[in-house]
Design a protein around this motif. Structure first.
Motif, short mmCIF file in Angstrom:
data_model
loop_
_atom_site.label_atom_id
_atom_site.label_comp_id
_atom_site.label_asym_id
_atom_site.label_seq_id
_atom_site.Cartn_x
_atom_site.Cartn_y
_atom_site.Cartn_z
N ARG A 172 -8.41 22.12 -0.15
CA ARG A 172 -9.02 22.67 0.94
C ARG A 172 -7.76 22.97 2.03
N SER A 173 -7.66 24.24 2.20
CA SER A 173 -6.66 24.98 3.22
C SER A 173 -6.99 24.57 4.72
N ILE A 174 -5.82 24.16 5.37
CA ILE A 174 -6.18 23.69 6.84
C ILE A 174 -5.31 24.60 7.60
N ASP A 175 -4.23 25.27 6.93
CA ASP A 175 -3.15 26.07 7.82
C ASP A 175 -2.37 26.91 6.78
N SER A 176 -1.86 28.03 7.27
CA SER A 176 -0.86 28.83 6.43
C SER A 176 0.45 29.23 7.48
N PHE A 177 1.39 29.43 6.29
CA PHE A 177 2.74 29.70 6.88
C PHE A 177 2.86 31.28 6.72
N GLN A 178 3.61 32.11 7.82
CA GLN A 178 3.75 33.44 7.51
C GLN A 178 4.96 33.66 6.71
N LEU A 179 4.75 34.55 5.89
CA LEU A 179 5.92 34.69 4.84
C LEU A 179 6.63 35.95 5.01
N PRO A 180 8.05 36.44 4.87
CA PRO A 180 8.77 37.52 4.96
C PRO A 180 8.04 38.58 4.11
N ALA A 181 8.20 39.91 4.65
CA ALA A 181 7.40 40.97 4.10
C ALA A 181 7.98 41.09 2.48
N GLU A 182 9.28 40.83 2.29
CA GLU A 182 9.82 41.00 0.95
C GLU A 182 9.71 39.76 -0.16
N SER A 183 8.99 38.81 0.48
CA SER A 183 8.97 37.60 -0.27
C SER A 183 8.14 37.91 -1.62
N ALA A 184 8.65 37.15 -2.65
CA ALA A 184 7.90 37.30 -4.00
C ALA A 184 6.76 36.02 -3.69
N VAL A 185 6.66 35.12 -3.03
CA VAL A 185 5.87 34.31 -2.93
C VAL A 185 4.41 34.79 -2.37
N LEU A 186 3.28 34.44 -2.92
CA LEU A 186 1.92 35.21 -2.48
C LEU A 186 1.49 34.44 -1.35
N SER A 187 1.66 33.04 -1.37
CA SER A 187 0.96 32.22 -0.28
C SER A 187 1.50 31.01 0.27
N ASP A 188 1.67 30.47 1.33
CA ASP A 188 2.25 29.36 1.56
C ASP A 188 1.33 28.40 2.65
N GLU A 189 0.69 27.40 1.98
CA GLU A 189 -0.49 26.58 2.90
C GLU A 189 -0.35 25.20 3.18
N MET A 190 -0.76 24.81 4.13
CA MET A 190 -1.17 23.13 4.17
C MET A 190 -2.30 23.02 3.80
N VAL A 191 -2.23 21.95 2.78
CA VAL A 191 -3.98 21.62 2.34
C VAL A 191 -4.06 20.12 2.21
N TYR A 192 -5.42 20.04 2.00
CA TYR A 192 -5.91 18.54 1.60
C TYR A 192 -6.22 18.57 0.05
N VAL A 193 -6.04 17.72 -0.61
CA VAL A 193 -6.11 17.74 -2.18
C VAL A 193 -7.21 16.56 -2.48
N GLY A 194 -8.13 16.99 -3.07
CA GLY A 194 -9.23 15.99 -3.61
C GLY A 194 -10.42 16.35 -2.94
N THR A 195 -11.49 15.44 -3.42
CA THR A 195 -13.02 15.77 -2.87
C THR A 195 -12.92 14.83 -1.58
N PRO A 196 -14.22 15.20 -0.70
CA PRO A 196 -14.35 14.52 0.36
C PRO A 196 -14.61 12.97 0.17
N GLN A 197 -14.93 12.81 -1.19
CA GLN A 197 -15.23 11.14 -1.34
C GLN A 197 -13.80 10.29 -1.72
N LYS A 198 -12.96 11.18 -2.41
CA LYS A 198 -11.81 10.51 -2.99
C LYS A 198 -10.40 11.55 -2.85
#
Length: 296
Positions: A223-249
């Motif tokens: 689940r994404s909670i925030d994203s970082f802005q990338l340079p226009a020429e970057s080969a990276v498609l996306s850069d995010e802060m995330v939580y990993v796992g189900t709500p229960q675990k």
């Protein structure tokens, strides 16, 4: 390279391996107390030579001993495949492990790692097939046995990588079982594939200050909670802060998810707890793992 050149150089090649500390250890453990012919040092030289010459069988190694130049180096005139097999079962593995550890220590003392890579290590594994009839304890598939070598690789300089630690398990054993042995240094960044993914370990690493760069599992719940802005020429498609796992675990710590491409241009999703580096640097660190190519 002809045989005369090979054997005149062989002693120099193996001198960092067949050291006085190795022979002292053999004497201390008494491995060769009643040995008259195939000593442990001769055994080691035989198999080092077999590795250089890429020998496939014990009989091929035995034939090598017929060379006069090699006989002088070994201190014996003949050997049989059955004698080599028996010696295999007699040699103390800890003695060979000590050779490995000493070589790693010597390489470290003689090189100065680059500033960028000095805390960057790669974790990987490779499987070696064995005969199921002889190695039933290592059953891998219905008709095959095998062991798995788990490596921790360290950069000595920009182009030189050495395995600084190795563990051995049956091939069936999951890669994750070796994480405690291989991932244990605070402040170091470890790079590994998704076979080593363990979210409970990831939380522990975040809490202890151990860093990692790895690929996500295909079925990972993110689940994404925030994203970082990338340079226009970057080969990276996306850069995010995330939580990993189900709500229960779910992991307690926030991770970073970067979508980029691997060394062959294929899309890859990378998880890391390194927030201090640029997304492009994280992508390059993961691509370095594929450049090593221990296994895939």
């Amino acid at each position: 390279m002809d045989k005369n050149t090979l054997f005149s150089s062989f002693g120099k090649w193996i001198s960092p391996i067949c050291t006085k500390s190795f022979t002292d250890r053999i004497a201390m453990t008494g491995q060769d107390k009643y040995v008259k012919k195939l000593t442990t040092i001769a055994y080691l030289k035989l198999f080092l030579h077999a590795q250089i010459q890429q020998r496939d069988a014990l009989r091929d190694i035995a034939v090598d001993v017929l060379s006069k130049g090699f006989q002088k180096e070994l201190g014996l005139s003949s050997i049989s495949a059955s004698q080599l097999c028996r010696k295999h079962n007699q040699v103390d593995p800890a003695s060979l492990e000590s050779v490995f550890s000493e070589l790693v220590a010597r390489i470290r003392r003689s090189t100065s790692p680059t500033v960028f890579r000095k805390d960057f290590k790669i974790i990987d594994s490779t499987t070696i097939g064995l005969c199921l009839q002889k190695y039933k304890w290592a059953e891998f598939r219905q008709t095959k046995a095998g062991i798995k070598l788990h490596f921790r690789l360290e950069y000595m300089d920009d182009d030189t990588v050495v395995p600084e630690k190795v563990t051995i398990t049956p091939a069936k054993k999951n890669d994750r079982t070796q994480m405690d042995a291989l991932v244990n240094e605070i402040g170091v960044t470890y790079v590994y594939d998704r076979g080593y993914v363990d979210y409970a370990k990831f939380d522990d690493y975040c809490d202890r200050g151990i860093f990692f760069v790895t690929r996500t599992k295909k079925n990972a719940v993110i689940r994404s909670i925030d994203s970082f802005q990338l340079p226009a020429e970057s080969a990276v498609l996306s850069d995010e802060m995330v939580y990993v796992g189900t709500p229960q675990k779910r992991m307690e710590n926030v991770l970073r998810l970067i979508h980029t491409v691997d060394s062959e241009g294929n899309p890859v999703a990378i998880l890391t707890n390194r927030f201090d580096l640029k997304a492009e640097e994280i992508g390059q660190i993961y691509r370095e793992r594929w450049a090593i190519g221990v296994s895939s």
